[in-house]
Write an enzyme that holds these catalytic residues in place. Structure first.
Site, PDB file in Angstrom:
ATOM      1  N   ARG A  53      -5.613  -2.154 -20.210  1.00  0.00           N
ATOM      2  CA  ARG A  53      -5.617  -2.619 -18.812  1.00  0.00           C
ATOM      3  C   ARG A  53      -6.932  -2.223 -18.142  1.00  0.00           C
ATOM      4  O   ARG A  53      -7.534  -2.996 -17.394  1.00  0.00           O
ATOM      5  CB  ARG A  53      -4.407  -2.044 -18.046  1.00  0.00           C
ATOM      6  CG  ARG A  53      -3.066  -2.603 -18.522  1.00  0.00           C
ATOM      7  CD  ARG A  53      -1.908  -2.205 -17.606  1.00  0.00           C
ATOM      8  NE  ARG A  53      -1.604  -0.779 -17.628  1.00  0.00           N
ATOM      9  CZ  ARG A  53      -0.785  -0.183 -18.479  1.00  0.00           C
ATOM     10  NH1 ARG A  53      -0.150  -0.890 -19.391  1.00  0.00           N
ATOM     11  NH2 ARG A  53      -0.573   1.121 -18.416  1.00  0.00           N
ATOM     12  N   LYS A 143      -3.471  -4.529   0.377  1.00  0.00           N
ATOM     13  CA  LYS A 143      -2.715  -5.780   0.276  1.00  0.00           C
ATOM     14  C   LYS A 143      -1.232  -5.498   0.107  1.00  0.00           C
ATOM     15  O   LYS A 143      -0.844  -4.516  -0.552  1.00  0.00           O
ATOM     16  CB  LYS A 143      -3.195  -6.610  -0.921  1.00  0.00           C
ATOM     17  CG  LYS A 143      -2.699  -8.047  -0.870  1.00  0.00           C
ATOM     18  CD  LYS A 143      -2.686  -8.701  -2.227  1.00  0.00           C
ATOM     19  CE  LYS A 143      -1.438  -8.301  -2.984  1.00  0.00           C
ATOM     20  NZ  LYS A 143      -1.305  -8.991  -4.274  1.00  0.00           N
ATOM     21  N   GLU A 184       0.080 -10.802   2.991  1.00  0.00           N
ATOM     22  CA  GLU A 184       0.364 -11.901   2.050  1.00  0.00           C
ATOM     23  C   GLU A 184       1.830 -12.318   2.094  1.00  0.00           C
ATOM     24  O   GLU A 184       2.659 -11.770   1.380  1.00  0.00           O
ATOM     25  CB  GLU A 184      -0.024 -11.503   0.615  1.00  0.00           C
ATOM     26  CG  GLU A 184       0.208 -12.633  -0.385  1.00  0.00           C
ATOM     27  CD  GLU A 184      -0.120 -12.271  -1.832  1.00  0.00           C
ATOM     28  OE1 GLU A 184      -0.505 -11.123  -2.098  1.00  0.00           O
ATOM     29  OE2 GLU A 184       0.021 -13.147  -2.692  1.00  0.00           O
ATOM     30  N   LYS A 226      -3.261 -13.888   3.822  1.00  0.00           N
ATOM     31  CA  LYS A 226      -3.309 -14.479   2.469  1.00  0.00           C
ATOM     32  C   LYS A 226      -2.056 -15.332   2.278  1.00  0.00           C
ATOM     33  O   LYS A 226      -1.054 -14.869   1.726  1.00  0.00           O
ATOM     34  CB  LYS A 226      -3.401 -13.371   1.418  1.00  0.00           C
ATOM     35  CG  LYS A 226      -3.352 -13.853  -0.018  1.00  0.00           C
ATOM     36  CD  LYS A 226      -3.725 -12.755  -1.002  1.00  0.00           C
ATOM     37  CE  LYS A 226      -3.504 -13.225  -2.436  1.00  0.00           C
ATOM     38  NZ  LYS A 226      -4.091 -12.311  -3.425  1.00  0.00           N
TER      39      LYS A 226
HETATM   40  C1  5MM Z   1      -2.553 -10.400  -9.184  1.00  0.00           C
HETATM   41  O1  5MM Z   1      -1.164 -10.513  -8.879  1.00  0.00           O
HETATM   42  C2  5MM Z   1      -0.772  -9.812  -7.702  1.00  0.00           C
HETATM   43  C3  5MM Z   1       0.207  -8.716  -7.997  1.00  0.00           C
HETATM   44  O2  5MM Z   1       1.357  -9.229  -8.574  1.00  0.00           O
HETATM   45  P1  5MM Z   1       2.552  -8.222  -9.070  1.00  0.00           P
HETATM   46  O3  5MM Z   1       2.586  -7.047  -8.159  1.00  0.00           O
HETATM   47  O4  5MM Z   1       3.760  -9.104  -8.963  1.00  0.00           O
HETATM   48  O5  5MM Z   1       2.245  -7.822 -10.467  1.00  0.00           O
HETATM   49  C4  5MM Z   1      -0.205 -10.831  -6.710  1.00  0.00           C
HETATM   50  O6  5MM Z   1       0.223 -10.222  -5.513  1.00  0.00           O
HETATM   51  C5  5MM Z   1      -1.303 -11.781  -6.373  1.00  0.00           C
HETATM   52  O7  5MM Z   1      -2.311 -11.123  -5.656  1.00  0.00           O
HETATM   53  C6  5MM Z   1      -0.785 -12.906  -5.527  1.00  0.00           C
HETATM   54  O8  5MM Z   1       0.478 -13.331  -5.963  1.00  0.00           O
HETATM   55  C7  5MM Z   1      -1.730 -14.070  -5.608  1.00  0.00           C
HETATM   56  O9  5MM Z   1      -1.909 -14.362  -6.975  1.00  0.00           O
HETATM   57  P2  5MM Z   1      -2.105 -15.862  -7.431  1.00  0.00           P
HETATM   58  O10 5MM Z   1      -2.149 -15.762  -8.930  1.00  0.00           O
HETATM   59  O11 5MM Z   1      -0.889 -16.606  -6.926  1.00  0.00           O
HETATM   60  O12 5MM Z   1      -3.400 -16.309  -6.798  1.00  0.00           O
END
Ligand code: 5MM
Length: 336
Positions: A53, A143, A184, A226
């Site tokens: 990671r 975020k 977001e 967002k």
């Molecule tokens: C990168 O993914 C972010 C974290 O997701 P998890 O906490 O569920 O693992 C996620 O918040 C992401 O920033 C948003 O969903 C926007 O991602 P996308 O892929 O929709 O642009």
């Protein structure tokens, strides 16, 4: 002279928020939780370990010239505490590369009592203390993601209110600690609903979020929103970018304040080409705030599949990321 953190000086947070969305550049969402990132690595044939990671996030943020299209990078807590191979912490390395480091501070979702099949985002307990520590570790923004699913009568009024309330408490805690909040609220694309339904639901959600942010005394000029773009459900025919753009701007203009620092869209699982085309169409319409991207999957998926854990494939993976960033960045003469 003062010994206050620069982010807490008058105007400091607003300047940071503007910097996140300026110049046609956007934000790279590389903050997948350990669980999500491990699954994505495994799906790409890479053993899911802390080192993989770390190596994957280092290859992303060190892509040569990333700062030409990216103002900030959202990290999860594991990465915030990790180091580049040369020993710099991720926040120090990202700052040195000319970008702002950010931190996802929500801790995921939990079932919401009173709202069967819906969730509320968690992470408010101890947030002021955690935010202060994240500032000390070098984070400049944060975020928090709330998710809303369209299905039958969902999302319920209660789920919308509970998540808006949590987003507002998060944003207030972050501004007090010296972190710019990225707020977001994501209306998921999954489902077969038409674009009009997404518009109605997104308007309900954003109106509730705006009310809660106002009630909590959150400074909009030190906040980045967002949101999802207003598309038809993913299980229907893809809507034309011009229709997505019109609906998205109509909803946003009717529900969020003009003095937000900026709007940075999520990509929502749409293919990179679709997300980029919709963003480009949105940018063609007049808006009171800077409009840009805060994409996760639409930026990084090709890079992850190019890399597959092979150190020899790092240049190809970085080239894949930079291609997606260039597709979405809209260079402008604005000052950085
Ligand atoms: C990168 O993914 C972010 C974290 O997701 P998890 O906490 O569920 O693992 C996620 O918040 C992401 O920033 C948003 O969903 C926007 O991602 P996308 O892929 O929709 O642009």
């Amino acid at each position: 002279m003062t010994d206050r953190h620069p982010a807490l000086l008058p105007g400091g947070l607003r300047a940071t928020a503007r910097r996140l969305v300026t110049g046609g550049r956007g934000v790279l969402a590389a903050d997948e939780s350990v669980t999500t990132m491990s699954k994505r690595l495994a799906d790409a044939g890479v053993p899911a370990s802390a080192e993989h990671r770390r190596a994957y996030r280092e290859l992303l943020v060190t892509a040569d010239g990333l700062a030409d299209g990216v103002n900030g990078v959202i990290l999860c807590e594991e990465t915030l505490r990790q180091r580049f191979a040369d020993g710099r912490t991720f926040p120090a390395g990202i700052t040195g590369l000319g970008m702002l480091p950010g931190i996802k501070v929500d801790t995921g979702t939990a079932p919401l009592a009173g709202a069967p099949d819906e969730t509320v985002t968690t992470g408010l307990d101890g947030l002021p203390e955690r935010a202060a520590e994240f500032v000390a570790l070098g984070a400049r923004f944060a975020k928090w993601r709330a998710v809303f699913r369209i299905a039958g009568d969902l999302p319920s009024t209660w789920a919308v209110r509970a998540n808006a309330h949590a987003l507002a408490r998060y944003a207030a805690d972050c501004q007090r600690a010296g972190l710019v909040p990225i707020v977001e609220p994501e209306v998921l694309a999954e489902g077969a609903h038409p674009l009009d339904r997404t518009a109605t639901v997104t308007a309900r959600v954003l109106a509730a979020v705006t009310t809660a942010l106002t009630d909590a005394g959150v400074d909009p000029a030190a906040t980045v929103l967002k949101p999802n773009m207003v598309t038809a459900g993913a299980d229907t025919d893809v809507a034309e970018p011009a229709a997505v753009a019109r609906a998205t701007l109509d909803v946003l203009r009717a529900t969020v304040p003009d003095d937000l620092a900026g709007v940075a869209f999520l990509s929502g699982g749409w293919p990179p080409v679709t997300a980029a085309a919709n963003l480009a169409a949105i940018r063609e319409l007049p808006a009171p705030w800077p409009v840009t991207f805060s994409f996760g999957r639409a930026l990084v998926t090709p890079a992850l599949h190019a890399w597959r854990g092979d150190p020899g494939a790092v240049p190809a993976a970085q080239a894949a990321l930079l291609a997606e960033v260039r597709r979405n960045a809209a260079p402008s003469p604005e000052a950085a």
